[in-house]
Design an enzyme around this catalytic site. Sequence first.
Site, mmCIF file in Angstrom:
data_model
loop_
_atom_site.group_PDB
_atom_site.id
_atom_site.type_symbol
_atom_site.label_atom_id
_atom_site.label_comp_id
_atom_site.label_asym_id
_atom_site.label_seq_id
_atom_site.Cartn_x
_atom_site.Cartn_y
_atom_site.Cartn_z
ATOM 1 N N ARG A 23 -18.396 -8.598 -16.758
ATOM 2 C CA ARG A 23 -19.554 -7.724 -16.565
ATOM 3 C C ARG A 23 -20.793 -8.605 -16.637
ATOM 4 O O ARG A 23 -20.863 -9.540 -17.464
ATOM 5 C CB ARG A 23 -19.620 -6.644 -17.653
ATOM 6 C CG ARG A 23 -18.610 -5.518 -17.489
ATOM 7 C CD ARG A 23 -18.921 -4.632 -16.274
ATOM 8 N NE ARG A 23 -18.004 -3.514 -16.150
ATOM 9 C CZ ARG A 23 -16.918 -3.493 -15.389
ATOM 10 N NH1 ARG A 23 -16.591 -4.547 -14.667
ATOM 11 N NH2 ARG A 23 -16.167 -2.405 -15.326
ATOM 12 N N GLU A 76 -26.937 -5.041 -11.680
ATOM 13 C CA GLU A 76 -26.465 -4.768 -10.315
ATOM 14 C C GLU A 76 -27.145 -3.535 -9.730
ATOM 15 O O GLU A 76 -27.358 -2.578 -10.462
ATOM 16 C CB GLU A 76 -24.945 -4.550 -10.342
ATOM 17 C CG GLU A 76 -24.200 -5.828 -10.598
ATOM 18 C CD GLU A 76 -22.694 -5.632 -10.702
ATOM 19 O OE1 GLU A 76 -22.159 -4.705 -10.083
ATOM 20 O OE2 GLU A 76 -22.064 -6.416 -11.413
ATOM 21 N N HIS A 79 -19.590 -7.722 -6.720
ATOM 22 C CA HIS A 79 -18.618 -7.050 -7.597
ATOM 23 C C HIS A 79 -17.364 -6.612 -6.816
ATOM 24 O O HIS A 79 -17.027 -5.422 -6.774
ATOM 25 C CB HIS A 79 -19.283 -5.850 -8.285
ATOM 26 C CG HIS A 79 -18.604 -5.455 -9.571
ATOM 27 N ND1 HIS A 79 -19.275 -4.904 -10.632
ATOM 28 C CD2 HIS A 79 -17.304 -5.517 -9.966
ATOM 29 C CE1 HIS A 79 -18.433 -4.644 -11.616
ATOM 30 N NE2 HIS A 79 -17.220 -5.016 -11.237
HETATM 31 C C1 DGY Z 1 -13.206 -2.783 -13.166
HETATM 32 O O1 DGY Z 1 -12.197 -2.145 -12.841
HETATM 33 O O2 DGY Z 1 -13.698 -2.704 -14.280
HETATM 34 C C2 DGY Z 1 -13.800 -3.692 -12.124
HETATM 35 O O3 DGY Z 1 -15.002 -4.203 -12.522
HETATM 36 C C3 DGY Z 1 -13.893 -3.003 -10.786
HETATM 37 O O4 DGY Z 1 -12.616 -2.839 -10.338
#
Ligand code: DGY
Length: 287
Positions: free
Chosen positions: A200, A229, A247
């Site tokens: 993240r 983002e 992402h």
């Molecule tokens: C998640 O699943 O947490 C990813 O960041 C997106 O698939």
Amino acid sequence: MEAVKGRDAIVCLLTGTIDDEVFKAAGSQCKIFANYAVGFNNIDVKAATANGVLVSNTPGVLTDTTADLAWALLFSTARRVVEADKYMRAGKYKGWAPMLLMGQDITGKTLGVVGSGRIGTAFAKKAIGFNMNILYHDLKPTPEFEKIVRGSKYVSKETLLKEADFVSLHVPLLPGTKHFISDDEFRVMKDTAIVINTSRGPVMDEKALVRALQNGEIWGAGLDVTENEPEFEPELGNMDNVIILPHIASASIETRTEMGLMAVKNVIAALQGEVPPNCLNPEIFNS
Ligand code: DGY
């Protein structure tokens, strides 16, 4: 708020902040918020439980897909693939040259894996094929990680940052992991180090990353996520040693299909009064 009103179940995305206000807006007939992601930092699970709403996520199905993308970033950053492609398309290539677009070797180097959960483990396992020296860090040693990633070694955060040629982040976003990598950490890293983030954005302090790159404290960065983002620090956009993706770590046709099916299975279970297979607050059934 309008969209959730009167629904029996909601499939939500990681881009939606789901908090007490949203649960209240959804109302008491809503049984579940099924997140279409494994990460669920966008959902206040405690508030969900307090409102009697189930929450689920999509673990497992995106593990290798995400780990693969982390490798794609590592390779592309180390070997300057994106930069070389742009160079070619710009018509700058005038013939082979010994010093043209030199990058960093990968085979035999030291890999630092931050986070020894499912994705960190899958990512590290793939490094065995590249004869890498694998260091990892988490809150405590993880026997399962060491069993799967043969020859890996648990080290302190500082040792990992000091010794790794590549630092790859695989931790969830929690209060304790926000800005896990910031100015102090970049200062400890090798000036040839490359940092990869597929977890993240806020796990890494993006302004500190800009400073570290400007000061030559590290060599490059491969990012699938950014701190705010879809925005990113504008300086990063002008740096050839940085790759930024929107992402997409889990974005393969197979995986996104599996994630959708998983979310739907969680919804169906909740509507049938059963514990959803990937329930994050099963305690609701005991209360
Ligand atoms: C998640 O699943 O947490 C990813 O960041 C997106 O698939």
